[in-house]
Design an enzyme around this catalytic site. Structure first.
Site, PDB file in Angstrom:
ATOM      1  CB  CYS A  72     -71.516  35.474  78.159  1.00 23.36           C
ATOM      2  SG  CYS A  72     -69.939  34.962  78.813  1.00 23.36           S
ATOM      3  CD  GLU A 103     -78.143  33.930  80.818  1.00 19.25           C
ATOM      4  OE1 GLU A 103     -78.161  35.149  81.066  1.00 19.25           O
ATOM      5  OE2 GLU A 103     -77.123  33.335  80.394  1.00 19.25           O
ATOM      6  CG  HIS A 146     -74.203  33.988  82.011  1.00 19.56           C
ATOM      7  ND1 HIS A 146     -74.563  33.455  80.792  1.00 19.56           N
ATOM      8  CD2 HIS A 146     -72.860  33.975  82.036  1.00 19.56           C
ATOM      9  CE1 HIS A 146     -73.486  33.128  80.109  1.00 19.56           C
ATOM     10  NE2 HIS A 146     -72.429  33.436  80.827  1.00 19.56           N
TER      11      HIS A 146
HETATM   12  N1  GLN Z   1     -65.761  31.733  76.784  1.00 22.34           N
HETATM   13  C1  GLN Z   1     -66.863  31.723  75.873  1.00 22.34           C
HETATM   14  C2  GLN Z   1     -66.424  32.173  74.491  1.00 22.34           C
HETATM   15  O1  GLN Z   1     -65.415  32.761  74.346  1.00 22.34           O
HETATM   16  C3  GLN Z   1     -68.018  32.589  76.363  1.00 22.34           C
HETATM   17  C4  GLN Z   1     -68.510  32.059  77.704  1.00 22.34           C
HETATM   18  C5  GLN Z   1     -69.969  32.237  77.965  1.00 22.34           C
HETATM   19  O2  GLN Z   1     -70.760  32.558  77.077  1.00 22.34           O
HETATM   20  N2  GLN Z   1     -70.356  31.984  79.180  1.00 22.34           N
HETATM   21  O3  GLN Z   1     -67.117  31.916  73.547  1.00 22.34           O
END
Ligand code: GLN
Length: 186
Positions: A78, A170, A168
């Site tokens: 992410c 995890e 995710h």
């Molecule tokens: N929206 C976050 C970003 O742009 C990432 C979201 C996440 O890691 N769950 O940094």
């Protein structure tokens, strides 16, 4: 093998717990010295601009870039996927530029900030994907391999010893994506 998890911000504890459940030796990495002591690094989800600032402050950015260019394995989830991308669509944060992908932050729009769906991951099979204000991977370079897609968008991509995922694993009790990363780097 010791797997490091970048412990500056975000859900690094959940990654450490996932590695613990797998019985893998692990370390919380916050300094360039700690980075030297691990064989791979997971960059967790969190807030990518904050993570980027903290990595710069702690002097981790140039060290990790140098190591990764020599083949050091990195798995970004992410916000972590945003950080390892070569390009971020609005230019912020300036990432580490490690993987030949382009990402767009928060690309699922507000009402769909977070959702869960079943994915079908190459060599893994059905996997429960949890997406939290996830980015979209909008371009994959020729050296990359798409391992999973959701509605036509890549959500798990590999390039050499690097892995970028927008969901995710995890946050589930399913360690198959972490296991895949470990198998990938031997
Ligand atoms: N929206 C976050 C970003 O742009 C990432 C979201 C996440 O890691 N769950 O940094």
């Amino acid at each position: 093998m010791i797997v490091g998890v970048l412990g500056l911000q975000g859900d690094f504890r959940e990654h450490l717990q996932a590695l613990e459940r797998m019985g893998v030796e692990r370390r919380d990495v916050r300094t360039p010295e700690a980075l030297q002591e691990v064989d791979a690094l997971i960059i967790p989800g969190g807030e990518s601009t904050t993570l980027s600032k903290l990595m710069n402050m702690y002097g981790l950015t140039p060290v990790l870039q140098k190591q990764a260019r020599k083949g050091f394995p990195v798995y970004g989830t992410c916000a972590g996927a945003i950080l390892i991308a070569k390009e971020v669509e609005d230019g912020k944060p300036q990432g580490l530029g490690l993987m030949d992908i382009t990402v767009a932050r928060n690309a699922y729009g507000r009402q769909l900030d977070s959702f869960e769906t079943d994915l079908n991951i190459k060599t893994i099979g059905k996997f429960h994907g949890i997406f939290i204000r996830a980015p979209k991977i909008t371009r994959c370079g020729s050296g990359t391999e798409i391992l999973a897609e959701q509605d036509g968008d890549p959500v798990l991509v590999r390039q050499g010893a690097m892995l970028a995922g927008t969901f995710h694993p995890e946050l589930t009790h399913d360690s198959r994506v972490h296991e895949y990363f470990l198998r990938m780097i031997g």
